[in-house]
Design a protein around this motif. Structure first.
Motif, PDB file in Angstrom:
ATOM      1  N   GLU A  90       0.831  -1.205   0.000  1.00 46.60           N
ATOM      2  CA  GLU A  90       0.000   0.000   0.000  1.00 46.60           C
ATOM      3  C   GLU A  90       0.866   1.257   0.000  1.00 46.60           C
ATOM      4  N   ASN A  91       1.994   1.242   0.727  1.00 52.44           N
ATOM      5  CA  ASN A  91       2.917   2.384   0.730  1.00 52.44           C
ATOM      6  C   ASN A  91       3.456   2.657  -0.668  1.00 52.44           C
ATOM      7  N   ILE A  92       3.852   1.587  -1.355  1.00 57.57           N
ATOM      8  CA  ILE A  92       4.403   1.733  -2.702  1.00 57.57           C
ATOM      9  C   ILE A  92       3.362   2.334  -3.642  1.00 57.57           C
ATOM     10  N   LYS A  93       2.125   1.899  -3.526  1.00 59.17           N
ATOM     11  CA  LYS A  93       1.065   2.435  -4.385  1.00 59.17           C
ATOM     12  C   LYS A  93       0.829   3.920  -4.101  1.00 59.17           C
ATOM     13  N   LEU A  94       0.902   4.321  -2.824  1.00 55.86           N
ATOM     14  CA  LEU A  94       0.749   5.737  -2.470  1.00 55.86           C
ATOM     15  C   LEU A  94       1.873   6.578  -3.056  1.00 55.86           C
ATOM     16  N   ILE A  95       3.085   6.058  -2.979  1.00 56.46           N
ATOM     17  CA  ILE A  95       4.250   6.792  -3.497  1.00 56.46           C
ATOM     18  C   ILE A  95       4.123   7.005  -5.004  1.00 56.46           C
ATOM     19  N   ASN A  96       3.592   6.013  -5.699  1.00 56.61           N
ATOM     20  CA  ASN A  96       3.424   6.127  -7.148  1.00 56.61           C
ATOM     21  C   ASN A  96       2.364   7.148  -7.537  1.00 56.61           C
ATOM     22  N   ALA A  97       1.466   7.477  -6.603  1.00 53.50           N
ATOM     23  CA  ALA A  97       0.401   8.445  -6.892  1.00 53.50           C
ATOM     24  C   ALA A  97       0.582   9.718  -6.077  1.00 53.50           C
ATOM     25  N   SER A  98       1.802   9.955  -5.617  1.00 48.55           N
ATOM     26  CA  SER A  98       2.042  11.059  -4.687  1.00 48.55           C
ATOM     27  C   SER A  98       2.416  12.362  -5.402  1.00 48.55           C
ATOM     28  N   THR A  99       2.488  13.449  -4.605  1.00 49.44           N
ATOM     29  CA  THR A  99       2.972  14.742  -5.082  1.00 49.44           C
ATOM     30  C   THR A  99       4.277  15.069  -4.380  1.00 49.44           C
ATOM     31  N   ARG A 100       4.889  16.125  -4.810  1.00 53.09           N
ATOM     32  CA  ARG A 100       6.162  16.536  -4.207  1.00 53.09           C
ATOM     33  C   ARG A 100       5.986  16.850  -2.718  1.00 53.09           C
ATOM     34  N   PHE A 101       4.776  17.252  -2.328  1.00 53.36           N
ATOM     35  CA  PHE A 101       4.525  17.644  -0.941  1.00 53.36           C
ATOM     36  C   PHE A 101       4.374  16.428  -0.028  1.00 53.36           C
ATOM     37  N   ALA A 102       3.728  15.384  -0.527  1.00 55.86           N
ATOM     38  CA  ALA A 102       3.368  14.243   0.320  1.00 55.86           C
ATOM     39  C   ALA A 102       4.365  13.097   0.258  1.00 55.86           C
ATOM     40  N   ILE A 103       5.229  13.091  -0.747  1.00 57.42           N
ATOM     41  CA  ILE A 103       6.060  11.911  -0.967  1.00 57.42           C
ATOM     42  C   ILE A 103       7.054  11.654   0.161  1.00 57.42           C
ATOM     43  N   ALA A 104       7.567  12.714   0.772  1.00 55.67           N
ATOM     44  CA  ALA A 104       8.542  12.539   1.859  1.00 55.67           C
ATOM     45  C   ALA A 104       7.928  11.756   3.014  1.00 55.67           C
ATOM     46  N   GLU A 105       6.696  12.093   3.368  1.00 53.46           N
ATOM     47  CA  GLU A 105       5.998  11.377   4.454  1.00 53.46           C
ATOM     48  C   GLU A 105       5.710   9.924   4.057  1.00 53.46           C
ATOM     49  N   ASP A 106       5.289   9.723   2.809  1.00 49.73           N
ATOM     50  CA  ASP A 106       4.995   8.365   2.325  1.00 49.73           C
ATOM     51  C   ASP A 106       6.249   7.490   2.337  1.00 49.73           C
ATOM     52  N   LEU A 107       7.366   8.068   1.939  1.00 43.23           N
ATOM     53  CA  LEU A 107       8.628   7.323   1.915  1.00 43.23           C
ATOM     54  C   LEU A 107       9.092   6.965   3.323  1.00 43.23           C
ATOM     55  N   GLY A 108       8.899   7.898   4.257  1.00 42.48           N
ATOM     56  CA  GLY A 108       9.257   7.626   5.648  1.00 42.48           C
ATOM     57  C   GLY A 108       8.434   6.487   6.225  1.00 42.48           C
ATOM     58  N   GLN A 109       7.150   6.461   5.885  1.00 40.16           N
ATOM     59  CA  GLN A 109       6.270   5.392   6.360  1.00 40.16           C
ATOM     60  C   GLN A 109       6.671   4.047   5.759  1.00 40.16           C
ATOM     61  N   LEU A 110       7.085   4.052   4.486  1.00 39.25           N
ATOM     62  CA  LEU A 110       7.533   2.825   3.827  1.00 39.25           C
ATOM     63  C   LEU A 110       8.751   2.249   4.549  1.00 39.25           C
TER      64      LEU A 110
END
Length: 211
Positions: A71-91
């Motif tokens: 699910e983290n990987i799917k979020l990162i693929n649909a992310s923006t420059r603003f949200a990706i840092a948080e998504d990557l940290g969660q991954l």
């Protein structure tokens, strides 16, 4: 007369201020939309995340920790420059959690663990790059594509190293089961040999003995 003039001036000033505020809000909204559009990450089609195969889905359906990583990987693929840092940290955090959890017996192999560690390393590196304004979006998009390759390799390795005995009909459903059962019946008919008829023995008449 003076009161009328003052009132008119107040009304004119009020409408002028209101128009100015609306113009300012419109400009701010437009700049935000442009900013979001500028920072939207778009992964090239060839480099997009692959869907899990039926076999892979079957193997990981009860592995909740791995599902969270997916699910983290799917979020990162649909992310923006603003949200990706948080998504990557969660991954990265979820991969750490998986490291402490017990792997399914048939999937606890170095090939899978090592690839997950590579995925975590790439996630932390990309997190640093995403917070650097000097790093362009196209670089981040390429790095996400590389992460997709690593995750796809993890899924492939799960399928290759698994010792679970999954029947074809469990993966593809009843259609294959029906098809296979029909084939079996046909093969059984072909393999059946005609029963051999034994020749009947002629009735032998026994003559009585003369005393």
């Amino acid at each position: 007369m003076k009161k009328i003039i003052v009132s008119l001036l107040v009304i004119i000033t009020f409408f002028a201020c209101k128009k100015e505020q609306e113009a300012t809000r419109s400009a701010e909204t437009q700049s935000q939309e442009e900013y979001f559009a500028k920072n939207k990450l778009t992964i090239p089609k060839k480099a997009q995340l692959k869907e899990l195969t039926p076999t892979q889905k079957k193997l990981v359906q009860d592995w909740l920790e791995f599902t969270a990583i997916h699910e983290n990987i799917k979020l990162i693929n649909a992310s923006t420059r603003f949200a990706i840092a948080e998504d990557l940290g969660q991954l990265a955090a979820n991969i750490d959690t998986l490291g402490f959890k017990k792997f399914p017996k048939e999937l606890d192999v170095m090939q899978i663990r090592s690839r997950l560690l590579v995925l975590k390393t790439k996630a932390l590196k990309l997190q640093d790059d995403a917070t650097d304004d000097n790093v362009p979006n196209d670089f981040l998009e390429k790095e996400i594509a590389e992460m997709n390759k690593v995750f796809n390799a993890v899924c492939y390795q799960i399928e290759q190293t698994s010792e679970l005995n999954i029947l074809p009909e469990e993966i593809l459903g009843n259609s294959l089961k029906k098809k296979d059962s029909t084939k079996v019946k046909i093969e059984e008919k072909k393999e059946q040999k005609p029963k051999m008829k034994l020749p009947k023995k002629p009735f032998k008449q026994i003559e009585p003995e003369n005393n």
